[in-house]
Write an enzyme that holds these catalytic residues in place. Sequence first.
Site, short mmCIF file in Angstrom:
data_model
loop_
_atom_site.label_atom_id
_atom_site.label_comp_id
_atom_site.label_asym_id
_atom_site.label_seq_id
_atom_site.Cartn_x
_atom_site.Cartn_y
_atom_site.Cartn_z
N SER A 197 -1.14 -3.29 6.36
CA SER A 197 -1.62 -3.37 7.80
C SER A 197 -0.39 -3.45 8.73
O SER A 197 0.71 -3.65 8.42
CB SER A 197 -2.33 -4.84 7.86
OG SER A 197 -2.50 -5.30 9.16
N TYR A 204 -1.08 -14.09 6.33
CA TYR A 204 -1.49 -12.60 6.01
C TYR A 204 -0.46 -11.63 6.45
O TYR A 204 -0.29 -10.54 5.52
CB TYR A 204 -2.80 -12.30 7.11
CG TYR A 204 -3.45 -11.00 6.78
CD1 TYR A 204 -4.23 -10.84 5.54
CD2 TYR A 204 -3.27 -9.89 7.56
CE1 TYR A 204 -5.07 -9.44 5.59
CE2 TYR A 204 -3.85 -8.79 7.36
CZ TYR A 204 -4.63 -8.64 6.46
OH TYR A 204 -5.14 -7.28 6.16
#
Length: 261
Positions: free
Chosen positions: A138, A148
């Site tokens: 990501s 995350y």
Amino acid sequence: MGTALVTGASAGLGREFAGQLAGRGHDLVLVARDEARLRALADELSARYAVDVEVLAADLSDRAALATVAARVADRDRPVDLLVNNAGFGSRRGFVRGELAEEEAALDVMVRAVMVLSHAAGGAMRERRRGAILNVSSVASFAVMGHYSAIKSYVTVFSEALATELAPHGVAVTALCPGFVRTEFHQRAEMNMARLPDALWLDAAEVVRAGLDDVARGSVVSVPSVPYTALVGVLRVLPRRVTRSVASSLATRRRAGARRG
């Protein structure tokens, strides 16, 4: 075209990977927890593209189930030519406010499973001197967006290191680093994304196409779209204190938006 194994294949980017790979002529091994959705997808792709589709229902946070998938990846009699480590999930809560069990599951699915399956695939592909691994990371891996970000930072750096190790043996490794993609990901995480500008949303089909094309080109880090490529370029050179400050400001705005919503 060989066989591709896709984790998290029942929805979102994983489902899109499965469809595009079948369209490119790959036989498939589809991995996810929801066996019914996998079988429905397998029937659809087999009928549409005349490819062989194998279903492997597994919860990658379960070590025994993960070992079964790793054994399939490493099977020398049924080689996997492309591994797509896509399975993952997000959380709308901060690290401390969330449940520790959920954070541990995130590590199991998005770190440990990526490591275990890449080890299985890398070893088998190294022997054959061909193959590719695509790890879905990501843009968050270059930023500071909670646990995350830390998880995806591992995926990106791990992919770069593995690419360096395996390139002399004919094996390509790519970290796909998209920004916000229109899938079920944010709904499942119960995230309120209503305030995100349309310009920052990416189309799942375009993200997958760009990722697969970059694998074919041998790119180690793939960032779909010009705006996100520019953003990553800036994030790579910004002092970390600035990155942290921006992340803190965005988090405050998200919390305010959630309260108003």
